[in-house]
Scaffold this motif. Structure first.
Motif, short mmCIF file in Angstrom:
data_model
loop_
_atom_site.label_atom_id
_atom_site.label_comp_id
_atom_site.label_asym_id
_atom_site.label_seq_id
_atom_site.Cartn_x
_atom_site.Cartn_y
_atom_site.Cartn_z
N ASP A 1 0.66 -1.60 0.07
CA ASP A 1 -0.23 -0.44 -0.17
C ASP A 1 1.04 1.29 -0.27
O ASP A 1 0.34 2.63 -0.68
CB ASP A 1 -0.62 0.06 1.12
N ASN A 2 2.15 1.45 1.18
CA ASN A 2 3.34 2.38 0.35
C ASN A 2 3.72 2.73 -0.77
O ASN A 2 4.77 3.64 -0.63
CB ASN A 2 3.97 2.24 2.07
N GLY A 3 4.08 1.68 -1.59
CA GLY A 3 4.42 1.44 -2.62
C GLY A 3 5.96 0.98 -2.34
O GLY A 3 6.77 1.67 -3.69
N GLU A 4 5.92 0.26 -1.52
CA GLU A 4 7.21 -0.67 -1.59
C GLU A 4 7.92 -2.06 -1.53
O GLU A 4 8.61 -2.61 -1.98
CB GLU A 4 7.82 -0.13 0.24
N LEU A 5 6.16 -2.46 -2.14
CA LEU A 5 6.44 -3.89 -2.73
C LEU A 5 5.43 -3.93 -4.38
O LEU A 5 4.58 -3.41 -3.73
CB LEU A 5 6.00 -4.83 -1.37
N PHE A 6 5.48 -4.93 -4.92
CA PHE A 6 5.00 -5.49 -5.90
C PHE A 6 4.48 -4.00 -6.81
O PHE A 6 3.28 -3.27 -7.16
CB PHE A 6 3.41 -6.14 -5.48
N THR A 7 5.25 -3.04 -6.81
CA THR A 7 4.87 -1.33 -7.55
C THR A 7 4.08 -1.67 -8.76
O THR A 7 5.71 -2.76 -9.97
CB THR A 7 5.93 0.20 -7.02
N PRO A 8 3.94 -0.60 -9.92
CA PRO A 8 3.63 -1.14 -11.58
C PRO A 8 4.83 -0.64 -11.65
O PRO A 8 6.18 0.51 -11.19
CB PRO A 8 2.26 -0.74 -11.30
N ASP A 9 5.43 -0.82 -13.02
CA ASP A 9 6.44 0.06 -13.92
C ASP A 9 6.28 0.67 -14.96
O ASP A 9 4.82 0.62 -15.29
CB ASP A 9 6.99 -1.16 -14.87
N ASN A 10 6.23 2.18 -14.58
CA ASN A 10 5.72 3.02 -14.87
C ASN A 10 7.25 4.17 -15.62
O ASN A 10 7.05 5.31 -16.00
CB ASN A 10 5.62 4.91 -13.38
N TYR A 11 7.87 3.70 -15.90
CA TYR A 11 9.22 4.10 -16.64
C TYR A 11 9.32 3.51 -18.05
O TYR A 11 9.87 4.88 -19.04
CB TYR A 11 10.45 3.46 -16.70
N GLY B 1 6.98 4.80 -20.47
CA GLY B 1 6.10 5.51 -20.88
C GLY B 1 6.78 7.02 -21.08
O GLY B 1 7.79 8.00 -21.72
N TYR B 2 7.94 7.28 -19.73
CA TYR B 2 9.34 8.09 -19.79
C TYR B 2 9.84 8.23 -20.55
O TYR B 2 10.64 8.60 -21.75
CB TYR B 2 9.47 8.13 -17.87
N ILE B 3 10.65 7.07 -21.11
CA ILE B 3 11.61 6.56 -22.01
C ILE B 3 11.36 6.73 -23.34
O ILE B 3 12.45 7.49 -24.48
CB ILE B 3 12.88 5.45 -22.01
N THR B 4 10.20 6.47 -23.47
CA THR B 4 9.37 7.06 -24.82
C THR B 4 9.31 8.35 -25.70
O THR B 4 10.14 9.27 -25.96
CB THR B 4 8.10 6.35 -25.05
N ASP B 5 8.80 9.28 -23.77
CA ASP B 5 8.79 10.33 -24.39
C ASP B 5 10.79 11.52 -24.48
O ASP B 5 10.93 12.36 -25.17
CB ASP B 5 8.38 11.37 -23.25
N LEU B 6 11.44 10.73 -23.45
CA LEU B 6 12.46 10.55 -23.43
C LEU B 6 13.23 10.53 -24.69
O LEU B 6 14.23 12.20 -25.03
CB LEU B 6 13.43 9.41 -22.24
N ILE B 7 13.34 9.68 -25.81
CA ILE B 7 13.69 9.19 -26.89
C ILE B 7 13.89 10.73 -27.54
O ILE B 7 13.83 11.27 -28.64
CB ILE B 7 13.51 7.77 -27.29
N ASP B 8 11.99 10.25 -27.81
CA ASP B 8 10.90 11.80 -28.55
C ASP B 8 11.63 12.90 -28.78
O ASP B 8 11.45 13.35 -29.44
CB ASP B 8 9.42 11.37 -28.66
N LYS B 9 11.84 14.14 -27.49
CA LYS B 9 11.40 15.06 -27.24
C LYS B 9 13.53 15.66 -26.55
O LYS B 9 13.34 16.66 -26.73
CB LYS B 9 10.55 15.05 -25.36
N ARG B 10 14.19 14.60 -26.19
CA ARG B 10 15.39 15.26 -25.13
C ARG B 10 15.95 14.80 -26.50
O ARG B 10 16.17 14.44 -27.02
CB ARG B 10 15.80 13.90 -24.28
N PRO B 11 16.50 16.67 -26.44
CA PRO B 11 17.65 16.55 -27.53
C PRO B 11 18.94 15.97 -27.30
O PRO B 11 19.18 15.96 -25.79
CB PRO B 11 17.93 18.16 -27.71
N THR B 12 19.88 15.70 -27.76
CA THR B 12 20.85 14.55 -27.71
C THR B 12 22.05 15.50 -28.25
O THR B 12 22.54 16.71 -28.67
CB THR B 12 21.23 13.67 -28.96
N VAL B 13 23.33 15.67 -27.15
CA VAL B 13 24.20 16.17 -26.76
C VAL B 13 25.55 15.99 -26.68
O VAL B 13 24.98 14.65 -25.73
CB VAL B 13 24.38 17.94 -25.84
#
Length: 459
Positions: A68-78, A80-92
């Motif tokens: 219940d406190n988000g310390e066990l059996f938590t979902p993977d929310n990453y 979608g994050y990596i998709t946005d990172l690839i599409d939006k973050r400029p590469t330097v």
């Protein structure tokens, strides 16, 4: 996703997506193993022969509270994050591996650089080429202030005058462009002397010193071209340099092979020589080589990592601790999310430069024309290759999706994947097995250190 394991007397539960780690008793360990697939009544029935009903009820409630406190059996929310990172973050570009010398004064048997030649010709980088490389880095680093340059080879000290000139040039550009260079040096130590040490201590943020461990192990794999060993020559120099840097901002870096599957002895040998920063890593080579690690070696290698972890805990208690590179993980801060998902940045943020100015995704791809990106004068021209590396992450590798260690290794090395599977989006399977074991040992060491701090460690 939850990963459970036992190591050196500890029952450990890792919640993969949150990164939460729990050191538990046997009963809670057993409850967690059943928690997702069975009801409370089924868990009590299945474990009733080992534990009392009241204890099990209490353990189940505690596990539910952690969930219940988000310390066990938590979902993977990453994902979608990596998709946005690839599409939006400029590469330097933020880091270069400068191949200051495609030449070497040793003939290391496992060297992927073919004694410094990298499938090509022997050459030393000119000052003009190196200067252009630094200009390329400045021009392609965007608003990033901190930039990294590793002087690499072959053996970079074979071209030490150019190293010094390039550091001087880099320093002269820092204020002009609002940049700060972090220079590093990787050396086999043959040409190391007082002048080099003085310069390194002034200008190099980190120095990597190549040594494999015990004399017989080192000399077998890292001889001079005429066959003589290099151990006796380099050890006093390395000890002097490490002490001159107060045992910080350097590490001795070795490679273990099929010939020394008892590699923990090499790690401890280096620690006994006085080195506080140690890395000894598995060889990656053609399976046809007699020194190649095999799947049959894995049980022995796992045993060695467990043995090393236990010995490091023991030495910590005795005040004789040292750092082992592959056991150094940050369980609280750690790398940023982008780094944990996408890894070292090879082919995008990190590039290798040959002595004549060609650009490759990293030092391990140098010489493979399929990965030639461009050069430091015209810039990166093969943007299709860059995009492939940009999309390379733990979610592009099918085997990573169900691996508990994925946020610690970021999917592993793209070059190792390519060399074994022919694609950067797969994994080097033997390396994955070893990485998983190292992560478990690292977490166990952290648990033992926490016990030491609280005074609850078992005698």
């Amino acid at each position: 996703m939850v990963h459970q394991f036992k190591n050196n007397g500890y029952d450990i539960v890792l919640d993969v997506n949150s990164g939460a780690i729990h050191v538990v008793d046997d009963m809670t360990y057993d409850v967690i193993a059943l928690f997702e697939d069975k009801t409370s009544e089924q868990i009590i029935e299945e474990l009733g022969d080992k534990y009392s009903k009241e204890e099990l009820k209490e353990a189940i409630e505690e596990v539910q509270e952690l969930k219940d406190n988000g310390e066990l059996f938590t979902p993977d929310n990453y994902e979608g994050y990596i998709t946005d990172l690839i599409d939006k973050r400029p590469t330097v570009v933020k880091a270069l591996c400068l191949h200051i010398a495609h030449d070497c004064n040793l003939a290391c048997k496992y060297c992927f650089a073919e004694e410094g030649e990298y499938h090509g010709r022997r050459a030393l980088m000119s000052y003009e080429t190196g200067k252009q490389a630094l200009d390329f880095l400045i021009a392609n680093s965007g608003n990033r202030v901190n930039l990294e340059v590793d002087f690499f080879g072959g053996e970079p000290l074979m071209n030490f005058d150019v190293v010094k000139q390039l550091v001087e040039y880099g320093r002269s550009q820092e204020k002009i462009h609002n940049k700060k260079f972090r220079f590093t040096l990787t050396t086999n130590g043959v040409l190391l002397n007082d002048d080099v040490m003085e310069f390194a201590n002034k200008e190099m943020s980190n120095v990597v010193l190549s040594i494999d461990g015990r004399k017989e192990v080192h000399d077998r794999m890292r001889p001079f071209r005429k066959g003589a060993g290099s151990y006796d020559l380099i050890v006093p120099k390395f000890q002097k340099l490490a002490d001159s840097r107060d045992q910080n901002n350097y590490y001795v870096r070795g490679t273990y092979t099929h010939f020394n599957t008892d590699f923990s002895e090499d790690v401890l040998h280096l620690a006994d020589l006085g080195f506080k920063q140690v890395s000894v890593e598995p060889v990656v080579t053609d399976p046809k080589e007699e020194y190649c690690l095999t799947e049959e070696d894995l049980p022995k290698l796992f045993e060695q990592y467990d043995k090393l972890a236990a010995e490091m805990v023991k030495r910590k208690k005795e005040g004789k601790d040292f750092n082992f590179f592959h056991f150094m993980i940050d369980l609280e801060g750690g790398p940023c999310v982008a780094k944990r998902l996408s890894g070292c940045g090879s082919g995008t943020e990190y590039l290798a430069v040959t002595p004549w100015g060609d650009l490759y995704p990293c030092h391990q791809f140098v010489g493979n024309e399929d990965f030639l990106l461009g050069d430091i004068w015209k810039g990166v021209q093969k943007t299709d290759i860059v995009n492939k590396f940009k999309k390379c992450n733990v979610y592009s590798r099918e085997k990573c999706k169900n691996c508990f260690a994925r946020f610690y290794c970021s999917g592993g090395c793209a070059a190792n994947s390519y060399n074994e599977k022919g694609t950067i989006n797969d994994t080097y399977d033997l390396g994955c097995e070893l990485q998983r074991k190292r992560v478990e040992c690292s977490i166990m060491i952290k648990a033992a250190e926490a016990d030491m701090e609280s005074g609850t460690e078992e005698e």
